[in-house]
Scaffold this motif. Structure first.
Motif, short mmCIF file in Angstrom:
data_model
loop_
_atom_site.label_atom_id
_atom_site.label_comp_id
_atom_site.label_asym_id
_atom_site.label_seq_id
_atom_site.Cartn_x
_atom_site.Cartn_y
_atom_site.Cartn_z
N GLN A 361 0.83 -1.20 0.00
CA GLN A 361 0.00 0.00 0.00
C GLN A 361 0.87 1.25 0.00
O GLN A 361 1.79 1.36 0.81
CB GLN A 361 -0.89 0.04 1.25
CG GLN A 361 -2.04 -0.93 1.21
CD GLN A 361 -2.73 -1.09 2.55
OE1 GLN A 361 -2.51 -0.33 3.48
NE2 GLN A 361 -3.57 -2.11 2.65
N PRO A 362 0.57 2.21 -0.89
CA PRO A 362 1.35 3.44 -0.87
C PRO A 362 1.05 4.23 0.40
O PRO A 362 -0.11 4.32 0.80
CB PRO A 362 0.86 4.19 -2.11
CG PRO A 362 -0.41 3.54 -2.52
CD PRO A 362 -0.50 2.20 -1.88
N MET A 363 2.07 4.72 1.06
CA MET A 363 1.87 5.47 2.30
C MET A 363 2.11 6.94 2.06
O MET A 363 3.11 7.32 1.47
CB MET A 363 2.86 4.98 3.36
CG MET A 363 2.29 3.94 4.31
SD MET A 363 0.89 4.60 5.23
CE MET A 363 1.75 5.51 6.50
N SER A 364 1.19 7.76 2.56
CA SER A 364 1.42 9.20 2.46
C SER A 364 2.50 9.59 3.47
O SER A 364 2.49 9.12 4.60
CB SER A 364 0.11 9.91 2.77
OG SER A 364 0.38 11.23 3.10
N PRO A 365 3.45 10.43 3.07
CA PRO A 365 4.53 10.79 3.99
C PRO A 365 4.06 11.67 5.15
O PRO A 365 4.69 11.74 6.19
CB PRO A 365 5.52 11.55 3.11
CG PRO A 365 4.74 11.99 1.92
CD PRO A 365 3.57 11.07 1.77
N THR A 366 2.90 12.35 4.98
CA THR A 366 2.47 13.25 6.05
C THR A 366 1.17 12.77 6.68
O THR A 366 0.28 12.26 6.01
CB THR A 366 2.21 14.67 5.49
OG1 THR A 366 1.42 14.52 4.32
CG2 THR A 366 3.49 15.40 5.19
N ALA A 367 1.09 12.97 8.00
CA ALA A 367 -0.14 12.62 8.71
C ALA A 367 -1.09 13.82 8.66
O ALA A 367 -0.66 14.94 8.39
CB ALA A 367 0.20 12.27 10.15
N VAL A 368 -2.37 13.58 8.90
CA VAL A 368 -3.32 14.69 8.94
C VAL A 368 -3.20 15.35 10.31
O VAL A 368 -3.51 14.76 11.34
CB VAL A 368 -4.77 14.19 8.72
CG1 VAL A 368 -5.73 15.37 8.59
CG2 VAL A 368 -4.87 13.31 7.48
#
Ligand code: NAI
Ligand code: UGA
Length: 451
Positions: A361-368
Protein backbone atom coordinates in the motif's frame (compact mmCIF):
# COMPACT_ATOMS: atom_id res chain seq x y z
CA UNK A 1 -3.97 -37.52 5.98
CA UNK A 2 -5.72 -34.90 3.84
CA UNK A 3 -3.71 -31.70 3.63
CA UNK A 4 -5.21 -28.28 2.99
CA UNK A 5 -3.26 -25.15 2.15
CA UNK A 6 -4.88 -21.71 2.14
CA UNK A 7 -3.14 -18.88 0.31
CA UNK A 8 -3.97 -15.63 2.10
CA UNK A 9 -3.98 -15.32 5.90
CA UNK A 10 -6.47 -12.46 6.13
CA UNK A 11 -9.92 -11.88 7.60
CA UNK A 12 -11.33 -14.82 5.64
CA UNK A 13 -8.42 -17.25 5.28
CA UNK A 14 -7.37 -17.08 8.95
CA UNK A 15 -10.70 -17.68 10.73
CA UNK A 16 -12.05 -20.11 8.08
CA UNK A 17 -8.98 -22.33 8.20
CA UNK A 18 -8.84 -22.20 12.00
CA UNK A 19 -12.42 -23.49 12.13
CA UNK A 20 -11.73 -26.21 9.53
CA UNK A 21 -8.73 -27.32 11.62
CA UNK A 22 -10.84 -27.37 14.80
CA UNK A 23 -13.72 -29.30 13.25
CA UNK A 24 -11.56 -31.71 11.24
CA UNK A 25 -8.77 -33.05 13.50
CA UNK A 26 -7.83 -35.55 10.78
CA UNK A 27 -6.98 -32.78 8.30
CA UNK A 28 -3.73 -30.80 8.39
CA UNK A 29 -4.25 -27.14 7.53
CA UNK A 30 -1.50 -24.70 6.52
CA UNK A 31 -2.29 -21.01 6.04
CA UNK A 32 0.35 -19.22 3.98
CA UNK A 33 0.91 -15.58 3.09
CA UNK A 34 3.49 -13.34 1.44
CA UNK A 35 3.24 -10.96 4.40
CA UNK A 36 5.88 -11.95 6.95
CA UNK A 37 4.45 -9.66 9.63
CA UNK A 38 0.97 -11.13 9.25
CA UNK A 39 2.25 -14.69 9.57
CA UNK A 40 4.39 -13.72 12.58
CA UNK A 41 1.29 -12.24 14.22
CA UNK A 42 -0.74 -15.43 13.54
CA UNK A 43 2.05 -17.34 15.29
CA UNK A 44 2.04 -14.98 18.30
CA UNK A 45 -0.36 -14.19 21.17
CA UNK A 46 -1.45 -11.01 19.37
CA UNK A 47 -3.38 -12.25 16.33
CA UNK A 48 -3.44 -9.86 13.35
CA UNK A 49 -7.23 -9.50 13.43
CA UNK A 50 -9.67 -8.94 16.27
CA UNK A 51 -12.56 -11.38 16.10
CA UNK A 52 -14.47 -12.59 19.19
CA UNK A 53 -13.76 -16.30 19.85
CA UNK A 54 -10.90 -16.53 17.33
CA UNK A 55 -8.07 -16.66 19.90
CA UNK A 56 -9.61 -19.66 21.54
CA UNK A 57 -10.03 -21.62 18.27
CA UNK A 58 -6.47 -20.82 17.16
CA UNK A 59 -5.01 -21.80 20.53
CA UNK A 60 -6.73 -25.17 20.39
CA UNK A 61 -5.28 -26.16 16.99
CA UNK A 62 -2.11 -24.13 16.32
CA UNK A 63 0.95 -26.39 16.23
CA UNK A 64 -1.28 -29.50 16.11
CA UNK A 65 -3.08 -29.49 12.77
CA UNK A 66 -3.05 -25.74 12.05
CA UNK A 67 0.11 -23.98 10.84
CA UNK A 68 0.83 -20.44 9.66
CA UNK A 69 3.78 -20.09 7.33
CA UNK A 70 5.46 -17.95 4.68
CA UNK A 71 6.70 -21.06 2.88
CA UNK A 72 4.02 -20.70 0.24
CA UNK A 73 5.39 -23.05 -2.43
CA UNK A 74 6.25 -25.83 0.00
CA UNK A 75 2.75 -26.01 1.49
CA UNK A 76 1.00 -25.63 -1.86
CA UNK A 77 3.03 -28.49 -3.34
CA UNK A 78 2.14 -30.78 -0.42
CA UNK A 79 -1.59 -29.96 -0.35
CA UNK A 80 -4.53 -32.01 -1.66
CA UNK A 81 -6.84 -28.99 -1.58
CA UNK A 82 -5.69 -25.38 -2.06
CA UNK A 83 -7.92 -22.47 -1.03
CA UNK A 84 -7.17 -19.04 -2.47
CA UNK A 85 -8.28 -16.18 -0.23
CA UNK A 86 -6.21 -13.25 -1.45
CA UNK A 87 -7.02 -9.59 -2.08
CA UNK A 88 -9.45 -8.81 -4.91
CA UNK A 89 -9.44 -4.99 -4.95
CA UNK A 90 -11.52 -2.80 -7.23
CA UNK A 91 -9.46 -1.82 -10.30
CA UNK A 92 -8.32 1.79 -10.16
CA UNK A 93 -7.02 2.11 -13.71
CA UNK A 94 -7.49 0.72 -17.19
CA UNK A 95 -10.36 -1.43 -18.40
CA UNK A 96 -13.20 -1.48 -15.86
CA UNK A 97 -11.51 1.06 -13.55
CA UNK A 98 -13.66 1.89 -10.52
CA UNK A 99 -15.78 -1.23 -10.95
CA UNK A 100 -14.13 -4.47 -12.09
CA UNK A 101 -12.24 -6.75 -9.69
CA UNK A 102 -8.47 -6.48 -9.94
CA UNK A 103 -7.34 -10.10 -10.21
CA UNK A 104 -3.60 -9.41 -9.95
CA UNK A 105 -3.21 -11.27 -6.66
CA UNK A 106 -5.52 -14.09 -7.67
CA UNK A 107 -3.65 -14.59 -10.93
CA UNK A 108 -0.28 -14.58 -9.22
CA UNK A 109 -1.53 -17.23 -6.75
CA UNK A 110 -2.94 -19.32 -9.60
CA UNK A 111 0.31 -19.12 -11.58
CA UNK A 112 2.28 -20.15 -8.53
CA UNK A 113 0.00 -23.16 -7.99
CA UNK A 114 0.46 -24.14 -11.63
CA UNK A 115 4.23 -23.78 -11.26
CA UNK A 116 4.50 -26.10 -8.28
CA UNK A 117 1.64 -28.55 -9.01
CA UNK A 118 1.34 -28.58 -12.77
CA UNK A 119 -2.00 -27.81 -14.38
CA UNK A 120 -3.82 -30.97 -13.42
CA UNK A 121 -6.32 -29.66 -10.87
CA UNK A 122 -9.99 -28.72 -10.68
CA UNK A 123 -11.13 -25.21 -9.87
CA UNK A 124 -14.07 -24.74 -7.53
CA UNK A 125 -15.88 -21.61 -6.42
CA UNK A 126 -16.46 -21.67 -2.67
CA UNK A 127 -17.57 -18.16 -1.67
CA UNK A 128 -17.48 -17.37 2.03
CA UNK A 129 -20.46 -15.71 3.75
CA UNK A 130 -19.06 -14.92 7.20
CA UNK A 131 -19.62 -11.46 8.62
CA UNK A 132 -16.85 -9.81 10.61
CA UNK A 133 -17.45 -9.54 14.35
CA UNK A 134 -19.42 -12.79 14.21
CA UNK A 135 -17.03 -14.81 12.00
CA UNK A 136 -16.61 -17.68 14.45
CA UNK A 137 -20.32 -18.34 15.14
CA UNK A 138 -21.01 -17.82 11.40
CA UNK A 139 -18.39 -20.45 10.50
CA UNK A 140 -19.54 -22.87 13.22
CA UNK A 141 -23.14 -22.64 12.12
CA UNK A 142 -23.38 -21.35 8.54
CA UNK A 143 -26.77 -20.74 6.90
CA UNK A 144 -25.26 -22.49 3.91
CA UNK A 145 -21.96 -23.53 2.36
CA UNK A 146 -21.82 -22.99 -1.38
CA UNK A 147 -19.63 -25.03 -3.70
CA UNK A 148 -19.61 -24.37 -7.44
CA UNK A 149 -17.81 -26.61 -9.88
CA UNK A 150 -17.67 -27.81 -13.45
CA UNK A 151 -20.40 -30.17 -14.62
CA UNK A 152 -17.87 -32.83 -15.62
CA UNK A 153 -17.04 -36.07 -13.76
CA UNK A 154 -13.76 -34.49 -12.56
CA UNK A 155 -15.59 -31.35 -11.49
CA UNK A 156 -18.18 -33.36 -9.56
CA UNK A 157 -15.45 -35.41 -7.88
CA UNK A 158 -13.74 -32.23 -6.74
CA UNK A 159 -17.04 -30.89 -5.36
CA UNK A 160 -17.47 -34.13 -3.37
CA UNK A 161 -13.93 -33.84 -1.94
CA UNK A 162 -14.62 -30.33 -0.64
CA UNK A 163 -18.07 -31.35 0.57
CA UNK A 164 -16.40 -34.06 2.67
CA UNK A 165 -14.43 -31.37 4.49
CA UNK A 166 -17.49 -29.26 5.40
CA UNK A 167 -19.65 -32.28 6.27
CA UNK A 168 -17.49 -32.77 9.37
CA UNK A 169 -19.76 -30.19 11.01
CA UNK A 170 -22.22 -28.69 8.49
CA UNK A 171 -25.50 -30.60 7.94
CA UNK A 172 -25.72 -32.10 4.45
CA UNK A 173 -28.79 -30.07 3.43
CA UNK A 174 -26.94 -26.82 4.06
CA UNK A 175 -24.14 -27.66 1.62
CA UNK A 176 -25.31 -26.38 -1.74
CA UNK A 177 -23.60 -27.51 -4.94
CA UNK A 178 -23.99 -25.51 -8.15
CA UNK A 179 -22.18 -24.68 -11.34
CA UNK A 180 -19.35 -22.13 -11.24
CA UNK A 181 -21.26 -19.06 -12.42
CA UNK A 182 -24.15 -19.75 -10.06
CA UNK A 183 -21.78 -19.87 -7.10
CA UNK A 184 -19.97 -16.70 -8.19
CA UNK A 185 -23.16 -14.73 -8.83
CA UNK A 186 -24.84 -16.00 -5.63
CA UNK A 187 -22.06 -14.39 -3.60
CA UNK A 188 -22.41 -11.04 -5.39
CA UNK A 189 -26.22 -11.25 -5.23
CA UNK A 190 -26.28 -12.05 -1.49
CA UNK A 191 -24.11 -9.03 -0.68
CA UNK A 192 -26.09 -6.84 -3.09
CA UNK A 193 -29.42 -7.87 -1.50
CA UNK A 194 -28.09 -7.24 2.01
CA UNK A 195 -26.68 -3.84 1.07
CA UNK A 196 -29.92 -3.02 -0.74
CA UNK A 197 -31.89 -3.54 2.48
CA UNK A 198 -29.66 -1.05 4.26
CA UNK A 199 -29.93 1.50 1.46
CA UNK A 200 -33.70 1.02 1.46
CA UNK A 201 -34.00 1.70 5.18
CA UNK A 202 -31.51 4.57 4.93
CA UNK A 203 -33.53 6.11 2.11
CA UNK A 204 -36.59 5.84 4.37
CA UNK A 205 -34.64 7.47 7.20
CA UNK A 206 -34.32 10.68 5.17
CA UNK A 207 -38.08 10.68 4.56
CA UNK A 208 -38.74 9.95 8.25
CA UNK A 209 -36.74 13.02 9.24
CA UNK A 210 -38.67 15.13 6.74
CA UNK A 211 -42.09 13.93 7.93
CA UNK A 212 -41.66 13.32 11.67
CA UNK A 213 -41.80 9.52 11.49
CA UNK A 214 -39.38 7.38 13.50
CA UNK A 215 -37.35 5.01 11.32
CA UNK A 216 -37.00 2.49 14.16
CA UNK A 217 -40.78 2.20 14.38
CA UNK A 218 -41.06 1.97 10.60
CA UNK A 219 -38.38 -0.78 10.36
CA UNK A 220 -40.00 -2.70 13.18
CA UNK A 221 -43.41 -2.56 11.54
CA UNK A 222 -42.00 -3.48 8.12
CA UNK A 223 -39.84 -6.30 9.52
CA UNK A 224 -42.82 -7.87 11.30
CA UNK A 225 -44.00 -9.03 7.89
CA UNK A 226 -42.61 -12.57 7.85
CA UNK A 227 -41.94 -12.24 4.13
CA UNK A 228 -39.56 -9.34 4.85
CA UNK A 229 -38.17 -10.36 8.26
CA UNK A 230 -36.62 -8.20 10.99
CA UNK A 231 -32.88 -8.53 10.32
CA UNK A 232 -30.63 -6.00 8.61
CA UNK A 233 -33.08 -3.11 8.84
CA UNK A 234 -31.11 -0.76 11.09
CA UNK A 235 -30.76 2.72 9.65
CA UNK A 236 -27.20 3.97 9.90
CA UNK A 237 -24.70 6.55 8.70
CA UNK A 238 -24.09 4.10 5.84
CA UNK A 239 -22.76 0.62 5.31
CA UNK A 240 -19.03 -0.05 5.20
CA UNK A 241 -16.79 -3.08 5.11
CA UNK A 242 -14.53 -4.58 2.53
CA UNK A 243 -17.10 -6.28 0.32
CA UNK A 244 -20.52 -4.64 -0.05
CA UNK A 245 -19.38 -1.78 -2.26
CA UNK A 246 -16.71 -3.81 -4.04
CA UNK A 247 -19.07 -6.68 -4.83
CA UNK A 248 -21.84 -4.40 -6.06
CA UNK A 249 -19.41 -2.51 -8.31
CA UNK A 250 -18.25 -5.84 -9.67
CA UNK A 251 -21.87 -6.90 -10.23
CA UNK A 252 -22.50 -3.63 -12.06
CA UNK A 253 -19.46 -4.27 -14.26
CA UNK A 254 -20.55 -7.80 -15.10
CA UNK A 255 -24.04 -6.55 -16.02
CA UNK A 256 -22.56 -3.89 -18.28
CA UNK A 257 -20.23 -6.43 -19.93
CA UNK A 258 -23.26 -8.60 -20.61
CA UNK A 259 -25.17 -5.76 -22.28
CA UNK A 260 -27.54 -5.14 -19.35
CA UNK A 261 -27.20 -1.40 -18.59
CA UNK A 262 -30.66 -1.18 -16.92
CA UNK A 263 -29.76 -3.92 -14.46
CA UNK A 264 -26.39 -2.28 -13.82
CA UNK A 265 -28.12 1.06 -13.15
CA UNK A 266 -30.51 -0.58 -10.69
CA UNK A 267 -27.68 -1.91 -8.49
CA UNK A 268 -25.68 1.32 -8.75
CA UNK A 269 -28.45 3.07 -6.84
CA UNK A 270 -27.63 1.01 -3.74
CA UNK A 271 -24.19 2.62 -3.63
CA UNK A 272 -25.51 6.06 -4.56
CA UNK A 273 -27.92 6.04 -1.61
CA UNK A 274 -25.09 4.90 0.66
CA UNK A 275 -22.90 7.81 -0.48
CA UNK A 276 -25.89 10.15 -0.10
CA UNK A 277 -26.45 8.94 3.46
CA UNK A 278 -22.83 9.63 4.45
CA UNK A 279 -22.79 13.13 2.96
CA UNK A 280 -26.24 13.85 4.41
CA UNK A 281 -24.82 13.05 7.85
CA UNK A 282 -21.88 15.42 7.39
CA UNK A 283 -24.21 18.14 6.11
CA UNK A 284 -26.40 17.74 9.20
CA UNK A 285 -23.39 18.20 11.46
CA UNK A 286 -22.06 21.27 9.73
CA UNK A 287 -25.42 22.97 9.20
CA UNK A 288 -26.56 22.46 12.79
CA UNK A 289 -23.31 23.85 14.14
CA UNK A 290 -24.01 27.28 12.59
CA UNK A 291 -22.88 26.14 9.14
CA UNK A 292 -19.23 25.94 10.10
CA UNK A 293 -17.05 23.57 12.05
CA UNK A 294 -13.88 25.46 11.28
CA UNK A 295 -11.43 25.01 14.17
CA UNK A 296 -14.12 23.38 16.30
CA UNK A 297 -13.23 20.16 18.05
CA UNK A 298 -15.49 17.31 16.96
CA UNK A 299 -15.22 13.98 18.78
CA UNK A 300 -15.61 10.79 16.78
CA UNK A 301 -16.68 7.77 18.80
CA UNK A 302 -15.99 4.63 16.79
CA UNK A 303 -13.97 4.30 13.59
CA UNK A 304 -14.38 0.59 12.69
CA UNK A 305 -17.04 -0.20 10.07
CA UNK A 306 -19.09 -2.10 12.67
CA UNK A 307 -18.72 -3.18 16.29
CA UNK A 308 -16.56 -6.11 17.42
CA UNK A 309 -13.98 -5.67 14.71
CA UNK A 310 -10.89 -3.50 14.28
CA UNK A 311 -11.46 -3.49 10.52
CA UNK A 312 -11.78 -0.04 8.94
CA UNK A 313 -12.05 -0.99 5.27
CA UNK A 314 -14.61 1.33 3.60
CA UNK A 315 -15.82 2.43 7.03
CA UNK A 316 -18.27 5.37 6.81
CA UNK A 317 -16.06 7.05 9.45
CA UNK A 318 -13.50 7.78 6.72
CA UNK A 319 -16.00 9.78 4.66
CA UNK A 320 -17.44 11.54 7.70
CA UNK A 321 -13.99 12.53 8.99
CA UNK A 322 -12.88 13.66 5.54
CA UNK A 323 -16.06 15.73 5.23
CA UNK A 324 -15.45 17.40 8.59
CA UNK A 325 -11.77 17.97 7.83
CA UNK A 326 -12.83 19.50 4.52
CA UNK A 327 -14.75 22.04 6.59
CA UNK A 328 -11.62 22.61 8.68
CA UNK A 329 -12.73 20.85 11.87
CA UNK A 330 -10.34 19.48 14.49
CA UNK A 331 -11.19 15.82 14.90
CA UNK A 332 -10.52 13.70 17.99
CA UNK A 333 -11.11 10.00 17.43
CA UNK A 334 -11.60 7.11 19.84
CA UNK A 335 -12.17 3.50 18.83
CA UNK A 336 -11.44 0.61 21.22
CA UNK A 337 -9.86 -1.53 18.47
CA UNK A 338 -8.35 0.81 15.88
CA UNK A 339 -4.82 2.20 16.14
CA UNK A 340 -3.68 5.73 15.36
CA UNK A 341 -1.46 4.40 12.60
CA UNK A 342 -4.42 2.72 10.91
CA UNK A 343 -6.60 5.84 11.17
CA UNK A 344 -3.88 8.06 9.69
CA UNK A 345 -3.41 5.58 6.85
CA UNK A 346 -7.14 5.50 6.16
CA UNK A 347 -7.45 9.28 6.07
CA UNK A 348 -4.52 9.75 3.68
CA UNK A 349 -4.93 6.78 1.33
CA UNK A 350 -6.56 6.98 -2.09
CA UNK A 351 -9.90 5.25 -2.67
CA UNK A 352 -9.52 1.44 -3.07
CA UNK A 353 -5.79 1.42 -2.21
CA UNK A 354 -6.63 -0.18 1.16
CA UNK A 355 -7.41 -3.47 -0.58
CA UNK A 356 -3.83 -4.28 -1.53
CA UNK A 357 -1.54 -6.34 0.72
CA UNK A 358 -0.29 -4.09 3.53
CA UNK A 359 3.33 -3.94 2.43
CA UNK A 360 2.28 -2.85 -1.08
CA UNK A 361 0.00 0.00 0.00
CA UNK A 362 1.35 3.44 -0.87
CA UNK A 363 1.87 5.47 2.30
CA UNK A 364 1.42 9.20 2.46
CA UNK A 365 4.53 10.79 3.99
CA UNK A 366 2.47 13.25 6.05
CA UNK A 367 -0.14 12.62 8.71
CA UNK A 368 -3.32 14.69 8.94
CA UNK A 369 -2.42 17.27 11.57
CA UNK A 370 -5.97 18.17 12.53
CA UNK A 371 -6.65 14.60 13.65
CA UNK A 372 -5.82 13.29 17.10
CA UNK A 373 -6.41 9.72 18.18
CA UNK A 374 -7.04 9.09 21.87
CA UNK A 375 -7.66 6.06 24.06
CA UNK A 376 -10.94 6.86 25.77
CA UNK A 377 -14.26 8.50 25.02
CA UNK A 378 -13.96 11.12 27.78
CA UNK A 379 -10.66 12.47 26.44
CA UNK A 380 -12.07 12.55 22.91
CA UNK A 381 -15.13 14.53 23.97
CA UNK A 382 -13.44 16.96 26.39
CA UNK A 383 -13.94 20.57 25.22
CA UNK A 384 -15.57 19.32 22.01
CA UNK A 385 -18.41 21.21 20.34
CA UNK A 386 -19.92 18.06 18.92
CA UNK A 387 -19.82 14.27 19.29
CA UNK A 388 -20.44 11.83 16.41
CA UNK A 389 -21.14 8.18 17.13
CA UNK A 390 -20.04 6.25 14.06
CA UNK A 391 -19.70 2.65 15.34
CA UNK A 392 -22.23 0.91 17.57
CA UNK A 393 -19.72 -0.33 20.19
CA UNK A 394 -21.64 -1.50 23.28
CA UNK A 395 -19.53 0.71 25.56
CA UNK A 396 -20.95 3.85 23.90
CA UNK A 397 -24.43 2.94 25.19
CA UNK A 398 -23.36 3.16 28.82
CA UNK A 399 -21.07 6.21 28.81
CA UNK A 400 -21.63 8.85 31.50
CA UNK A 401 -23.22 11.37 29.15
CA UNK A 402 -23.80 13.89 31.96
CA UNK A 403 -20.02 13.95 32.53
CA UNK A 404 -19.43 14.30 28.79
CA UNK A 405 -21.94 17.17 28.59
CA UNK A 406 -20.36 18.98 31.53
CA UNK A 407 -16.94 18.91 29.87
CA UNK A 408 -18.09 20.05 26.42
CA UNK A 409 -18.50 23.49 24.82
CA UNK A 410 -22.09 24.76 24.68
CA UNK A 411 -24.36 24.28 22.89
CA UNK A 412 -23.30 20.62 23.01
CA UNK A 413 -24.27 18.51 20.02
CA UNK A 414 -24.55 14.73 19.58
CA UNK A 415 -24.93 13.16 16.15
CA UNK A 416 -25.78 9.49 16.52
CA UNK A 417 -25.01 7.65 13.27
CA UNK A 418 -26.03 4.29 14.73
CA UNK A 419 -29.15 5.06 16.76
CA UNK A 420 -27.75 3.67 20.00
CA UNK A 421 -28.28 6.53 22.45
CA UNK A 422 -31.42 7.36 24.40
CA UNK A 423 -32.42 10.57 22.68
CA UNK A 424 -34.89 11.72 25.36
CA UNK A 425 -32.38 11.29 28.18
CA UNK A 426 -29.69 13.19 26.27
CA UNK A 427 -32.10 16.04 25.53
CA UNK A 428 -32.95 16.18 29.23
CA UNK A 429 -29.24 16.57 30.01
CA UNK A 430 -29.12 19.51 27.61
CA UNK A 431 -27.66 18.08 24.40
CA UNK A 432 -28.92 18.99 20.96
CA UNK A 433 -29.36 15.52 19.47
CA UNK A 434 -29.50 14.26 15.91
CA UNK A 435 -30.30 10.58 15.52
CA UNK A 436 -30.68 9.10 12.03
CA UNK A 437 -34.30 8.89 10.88
CA UNK A 438 -35.75 10.09 14.21
CA UNK A 439 -38.04 13.08 14.78
CA UNK A 440 -35.85 16.17 14.67
CA UNK A 441 -34.86 18.40 17.53
CA UNK A 442 -36.54 21.82 17.19
CA UNK A 443 -33.07 23.27 16.66
CA UNK A 444 -32.34 20.99 13.70
CA UNK A 445 -35.68 21.67 12.02
CA UNK A 446 -34.61 25.23 11.46
CA UNK A 447 -31.25 24.16 10.00
CA UNK A 448 -32.02 22.22 6.85
CA UNK A 449 -29.09 20.11 5.63
CA UNK A 450 -29.10 20.69 1.92
CA UNK A 451 -26.13 19.40 -0.06
N1 NAI B 1 -13.52 -9.81 4.73
C1 NAI B 1 -14.61 -10.52 4.58
O1 NAI B 1 -15.44 -10.55 5.49
C2 NAI B 1 -14.86 -11.33 3.35
C3 NAI B 1 -13.99 -11.29 2.26
N2 NAI B 1 -14.23 -12.07 1.16
C4 NAI B 1 -13.28 -12.15 0.04
O2 NAI B 1 -12.20 -12.98 0.47
C5 NAI B 1 -10.96 -12.54 -0.13
C6 NAI B 1 -9.95 -12.23 0.97
O3 NAI B 1 -10.49 -11.20 1.78
P1 NAI B 1 -9.82 -10.81 3.18
O4 NAI B 1 -9.42 -12.04 3.91
O5 NAI B 1 -10.76 -9.86 3.82
O6 NAI B 1 -8.52 -10.04 2.67
P2 NAI B 1 -7.20 -9.64 3.48
O7 NAI B 1 -6.63 -8.46 2.83
O8 NAI B 1 -7.49 -9.61 4.95
O9 NAI B 1 -6.22 -10.91 3.25
C7 NAI B 1 -5.67 -11.25 2.02
C8 NAI B 1 -4.26 -11.79 2.28
O10 NAI B 1 -3.76 -12.35 1.06
C9 NAI B 1 -2.33 -12.15 1.03
N3 NAI B 1 -1.87 -12.33 -0.34
C10 NAI B 1 -2.14 -11.57 -1.44
N4 NAI B 1 -1.56 -12.10 -2.53
C11 NAI B 1 -0.93 -13.23 -2.14
C12 NAI B 1 -0.15 -14.22 -2.82
N5 NAI B 1 0.03 -14.15 -4.14
N6 NAI B 1 0.37 -15.24 -2.10
C13 NAI B 1 0.17 -15.31 -0.75
N7 NAI B 1 -0.55 -14.41 -0.06
C14 NAI B 1 -1.11 -13.38 -0.74
C15 NAI B 1 -2.17 -10.75 1.59
O11 NAI B 1 -0.85 -10.50 2.06
C16 NAI B 1 -3.24 -10.73 2.69
O12 NAI B 1 -2.70 -11.06 3.96
C17 NAI B 1 -11.31 -11.31 -0.98
O13 NAI B 1 -11.53 -11.76 -2.30
C18 NAI B 1 -12.62 -10.84 -0.37
O14 NAI B 1 -13.39 -10.16 -1.33
C19 NAI B 1 -15.28 -12.93 1.13
C20 NAI B 1 -16.17 -13.01 2.19
C21 NAI B 1 -16.03 -12.22 3.38
O1 UGA C 1 -18.57 -10.62 1.74
C1 UGA C 1 -18.34 -10.11 2.81
O2 UGA C 1 -17.35 -9.44 3.09
C2 UGA C 1 -19.36 -10.22 3.91
O3 UGA C 1 -20.08 -8.96 3.88
C3 UGA C 1 -21.04 -8.81 4.92
O4 UGA C 1 -20.40 -8.92 6.19
P1 UGA C 1 -19.62 -7.71 6.88
O5 UGA C 1 -19.34 -6.66 5.87
O6 UGA C 1 -18.47 -8.32 7.60
O7 UGA C 1 -20.60 -7.16 8.01
P2 UGA C 1 -22.19 -6.84 8.01
O8 UGA C 1 -22.71 -7.27 9.32
O9 UGA C 1 -22.86 -7.35 6.82
O10 UGA C 1 -22.22 -5.25 7.99
C4 UGA C 1 -21.86 -4.51 6.84
C5 UGA C 1 -22.14 -3.03 7.05
O11 UGA C 1 -23.54 -2.78 7.06
C6 UGA C 1 -23.90 -2.03 8.22
N1 UGA C 1 -25.28 -2.39 8.62
C7 UGA C 1 -25.61 -3.69 8.82
C8 UGA C 1 -26.90 -4.04 9.16
C9 UGA C 1 -27.88 -3.04 9.29
O12 UGA C 1 -29.08 -3.29 9.59
N2 UGA C 1 -27.52 -1.75 9.08
C10 UGA C 1 -26.23 -1.40 8.74
O13 UGA C 1 -25.94 -0.20 8.53
C11 UGA C 1 -22.85 -2.42 9.25
O14 UGA C 1 -22.76 -1.48 10.27
C12 UGA C 1 -21.62 -2.48 8.38
O15 UGA C 1 -21.07 -1.20 8.18
C13 UGA C 1 -22.06 -9.94 4.81
O16 UGA C 1 -22.99 -9.83 5.91
C14 UGA C 1 -21.40 -11.31 4.84
O17 UGA C 1 -22.37 -12.33 4.64
C15 UGA C 1 -20.33 -11.37 3.73
O18 UGA C 1 -19.63 -12.59 3.77
Amino acid sequence: MVKICCIGAGYVGGPTMAVIALKCPSIEVAVVDISVSRINAWNSDQLPIYEPGLDDVVKQCRGKNLFFSTEVEKHVSEADIVFVSVNTPTKTRGLGAGKAADLTYWESAARMIADVKGINFQILSNPEFLAEGTAIPDLFNPDRVLIGGRETPEGQKAIEALKDVYSHWVPEERILCTNLWSAELSKLAANAFLAQRISSVNAMSALCEATGADVTEVSYAVGKDTRIGPKFLNASVGFGGSCFQKDILNLVYICECNGLPEVAEYWKQVIKINDYQKSRFVNRIVSSMFNTVSNKKVAILGFAFKKDTGDTRETPAIDVCKGLLGDNARVSIYDPQVTEDQIQRDLTMNKFDWDHPLHLQPMSPTAVKQVSVVWDAYTATKDAHGVCILTEWDEFKTLDYQRIYDNMQKPAFIFDGRNIVNVDKLREIGFIVYSIGKPLDAWLKDMPAVA
